[in-house]
Design an enzyme around this catalytic site. Structure first.
Site, PDB file in Angstrom:
ATOM      1  N   MET A 148      -3.641   4.152   0.358  1.00  0.00           N
ATOM      2  CA  MET A 148      -4.495   4.789   2.171  1.00  0.00           C
ATOM      3  C   MET A 148      -5.692   5.634   1.703  1.00  0.00           C
ATOM      4  O   MET A 148      -6.137   5.986   3.013  1.00  0.00           O
ATOM      5  CB  MET A 148      -3.099   5.037   2.623  1.00  0.00           C
ATOM      6  CG  MET A 148      -2.119   4.337   3.178  1.00  0.00           C
ATOM      7  SD  MET A 148      -3.202   3.280   4.830  1.00  0.00           S
ATOM      8  CE  MET A 148      -3.365   4.526   5.514  1.00  0.00           C
ATOM      9  N   ILE A 165       0.700  -0.816   0.208  1.00  0.00           N
ATOM     10  CA  ILE A 165      -0.130  -0.459   0.267  1.00  0.00           C
ATOM     11  C   ILE A 165       0.884   1.033  -0.062  1.00  0.00           C
ATOM     12  O   ILE A 165       1.525   1.527   0.606  1.00  0.00           O
ATOM     13  CB  ILE A 165      -1.497  -0.589   0.748  1.00  0.00           C
ATOM     14  CG1 ILE A 165      -1.923   1.154   1.004  1.00  0.00           C
ATOM     15  CG2 ILE A 165      -0.339  -0.197   2.833  1.00  0.00           C
ATOM     16  CD1 ILE A 165      -3.473   0.817   1.950  1.00  0.00           C
ATOM     17  N   CYS A 166       0.563   2.336  -0.387  1.00  0.00           N
ATOM     18  CA  CYS A 166       0.779   3.513  -0.916  1.00  0.00           C
ATOM     19  C   CYS A 166       0.188   4.555  -0.801  1.00  0.00           C
ATOM     20  O   CYS A 166      -1.435   4.666   0.108  1.00  0.00           O
ATOM     21  CB  CYS A 166       1.827   3.820  -2.286  1.00  0.00           C
ATOM     22  SG  CYS A 166       1.340   4.107  -3.254  1.00  0.00           S
ATOM     23  N   ARG A 167      -0.065   5.777  -1.175  1.00  0.00           N
ATOM     24  CA  ARG A 167      -0.623   6.331  -0.997  1.00  0.00           C
ATOM     25  C   ARG A 167      -2.137   6.616  -1.878  1.00  0.00           C
ATOM     26  O   ARG A 167      -3.431   6.435  -1.550  1.00  0.00           O
ATOM     27  CB  ARG A 167      -0.276   8.213  -1.082  1.00  0.00           C
ATOM     28  CG  ARG A 167      -1.680   9.765  -1.182  1.00  0.00           C
ATOM     29  CD  ARG A 167      -0.780  10.768  -1.643  1.00  0.00           C
ATOM     30  NE  ARG A 167      -1.853  11.586  -1.472  1.00  0.00           N
ATOM     31  CZ  ARG A 167      -2.359  12.306  -2.295  1.00  0.00           C
ATOM     32  NH1 ARG A 167      -2.496  11.892  -3.327  1.00  0.00           N
ATOM     33  NH2 ARG A 167      -3.334  13.105  -2.253  1.00  0.00           N
TER      34      ARG A 167
END
Length: 116
Positions: free
Chosen positions: A95, A67-69
């Site tokens: 996120m 997961i990232c932004r």
């Protein structure tokens, strides 16, 4: 680490939550300031630029959910991990989607956090 984008499955936060509840490993690849502002409580942090040097710290016996932004950086990391033989998924929407789905976000002190 190599890259094999055909073997990466993008999933939405509810599917990620189900995997995590079944024992998957959540890898947050955002930068330090993003992590400190807000992350999933069960996530483990490795900034994207450090993953290649720290890959030995990842479990090879369970699914790694990246997961990232919004999903771009984590998608690249997921592709590299898939190329190395990991069972990996990428959270589509990252996120921002996680937070929008109502899942908890905490800051570095364990208080309610925010995603930026």
């Amino acid at each position: 680490m190599t890259s094999d984008p055909t073997s990466v499955v993008d999933i939405h936060p509810p599917a990620a939550r189900l995997l995590l509840d079944s024992g998957a490993f959540l890898l947050d690849v955002r930068e330090d300031d993003e992590w400190a502002a807000g992350h999933a409580p069960e996530a483990v942090h490795m900034a994207m630029g450090t993953v290649a040097d720290r890959v030995a710290e990842l479990p090879s016996d369970r699914t790694v959910v990246c997961i990232c932004r919004v999903g771009g950086r984590s998608g690249a990391v997921a592709a590299a991990l898939a190329g190395d033989g990991y069972d990996v998924r990428n959270v589509d929407g990252g996120m921002l989607a996680w937070e929008a789905a109502g899942y908890p976000v905490i800051d570095g002190a364990g208080d309610p956090g925010r995603v930026f």
